[in-house]
Motif scaffolding. Structure first.
Motif, short mmCIF file in Angstrom:
data_model
loop_
_atom_site.label_atom_id
_atom_site.label_comp_id
_atom_site.label_asym_id
_atom_site.label_seq_id
_atom_site.Cartn_x
_atom_site.Cartn_y
_atom_site.Cartn_z
N ARG A 91 0.83 -0.99 -0.08
CA ARG A 91 -0.13 0.11 -0.20
C ARG A 91 0.97 1.27 0.00
NH1 ARG A 91 -5.33 -0.52 0.50
NH2 ARG A 91 -6.25 -2.40 1.16
N LEU A 94 1.39 4.25 -3.19
CA LEU A 94 1.18 5.74 -2.76
C LEU A 94 2.44 6.22 -3.60
CD1 LEU A 94 -0.19 5.85 0.68
CD2 LEU A 94 -1.28 6.37 -1.26
N GLN A 123 2.25 6.27 -7.35
CA GLN A 123 0.98 7.22 -7.87
C GLN A 123 1.52 8.59 -7.83
OE1 GLN A 123 -2.36 6.33 -5.18
NE2 GLN A 123 -2.62 4.12 -5.82
N ALA A 124 2.41 8.78 -6.70
CA ALA A 124 2.91 10.14 -6.76
C ALA A 124 4.09 10.45 -7.61
CB ALA A 124 3.23 10.48 -5.29
N TRP A 159 -4.28 5.51 5.10
CA TRP A 159 -4.87 6.80 4.45
C TRP A 159 -6.12 6.62 3.77
CZ3 TRP A 159 -1.49 10.96 5.88
CH2 TRP A 159 -0.13 10.32 6.50
N ASN A 168 -3.73 11.61 -1.86
CA ASN A 168 -2.57 10.87 -1.61
C ASN A 168 -1.43 11.82 -0.84
OD1 ASN A 168 0.34 10.14 -2.32
ND2 ASN A 168 -0.47 8.87 -3.81
N SER A 208 1.55 12.99 -2.90
CA SER A 208 1.35 13.79 -3.86
C SER A 208 1.10 15.32 -3.18
CB SER A 208 0.15 13.42 -4.85
OG SER A 208 0.36 12.26 -5.33
N HIS A 245 -3.58 16.73 6.50
CA HIS A 245 -4.22 15.81 5.48
C HIS A 245 -5.66 15.73 5.43
CE1 HIS A 245 -4.57 11.98 3.46
NE2 HIS A 245 -5.44 11.60 4.20
#
Length: 224
Positions: free
Chosen positions: A38, A42, A45-46, A108, A112, A115, A202
């Motif tokens: 996981r 993240l 993806q970033a 989370w 993201n 990001s 966040h």
């Protein structure tokens, strides 16, 4: 902007016993996916750059799990160095500039966090940018908050904001700390004293996955 990512996967996971008697905490599945995967997702993806993972407790399992992937391993099998010492040992794998660090034992929801950190990072004025979560939006958390922020979003010790386990941090001052084993709290204190440490709140929910009873809490959050 692309920065390297360090994932702290070397801890003993004593709070997660007895699950961690046979499985390192980063490889415990939550919602059908390991905590480590996981965290790596993240990062992917970033669009992070090089990735390093440190290992200690049952580290061979983590080494096997990421075998064949473009991930460097910082081996702490001989001595567990904590977050500060662990980051310093991994620097040859990461480079000398700012680094993203992440604790994999959290879940989370919402944006993201990596990001968001990359978008908010100001290289000219920041030595650290920590992702913080209001205590009311945490799950599985034991105890109070860690920080508050001043009007300029600079970190202040104590308050109702919880450090979520993701940050961007400069590493050049790690050499000022003489100990081999130390927490990144030592580095944060140096940066706070010079008003160079900042926080970002966040935008979603967050769950500590440090104990077995936290796993259903985290899975409920993912299913919501």
């Amino acid at each position: 902007m692309s920065l390297p990512l360090m994932i702290f996967a070397a801890g003993k996971g004593t709070r997660m016993a007895p699950l961690t008697d046979v499985t390192p905490k980063p490889l415990i599945p939550v919602g059908g996916q390991t905590l480590l995967d996981r965290a790596l997702a993240l990062g992917d993806q970033a669009g992070v750059g090089r990735i390093a993972v440190n290992i200690h407790h049952l580290g061979g399992q983590i080494r096997d799990h990421i075998s064949g992937r473009d991930i460097a391993i910082s081996d702490e099998s001989d001595l567990l160095l904590e977050t500060g010492g662990g980051l310093r040992k991994a620097l040859p794998l990461l480079g000398g500039g700012p680094v993203i660090t992440m604790n994999p034992d959290v879940i989370w929801t919402g944006p993201n966090p990596i990001s968001a950190l990359l978008s908010a990072w100001d290289d000219a004025r920041m030595d650290a940018l920590l992702m913080l979560v209001p205590l009311a939006r945490t799950h599985g958390r034991q105890g109070g908050g860690d920080f508050s922020l001043d009007a300029g979003s600079r970190l202040i010790r104590k308050g109702d904001l919880v450090y979520g386990g993701a940050q961007i941090i400069r590493t050049d001052r790690l050499g000022e700390i003489p100990d081999a084993v130390f927490s990144l709290n030592r580095l944060w204190d140096l940066m706070i004293a010079q008003t160079r440490a900042y926080g970002l709140i966040h935008g979603g929910e967050w769950c500590d996955v440090g104990r077995p009873d936290c796993i259903p809490l985290a899975e409920g959050l993912l299913d919501a």
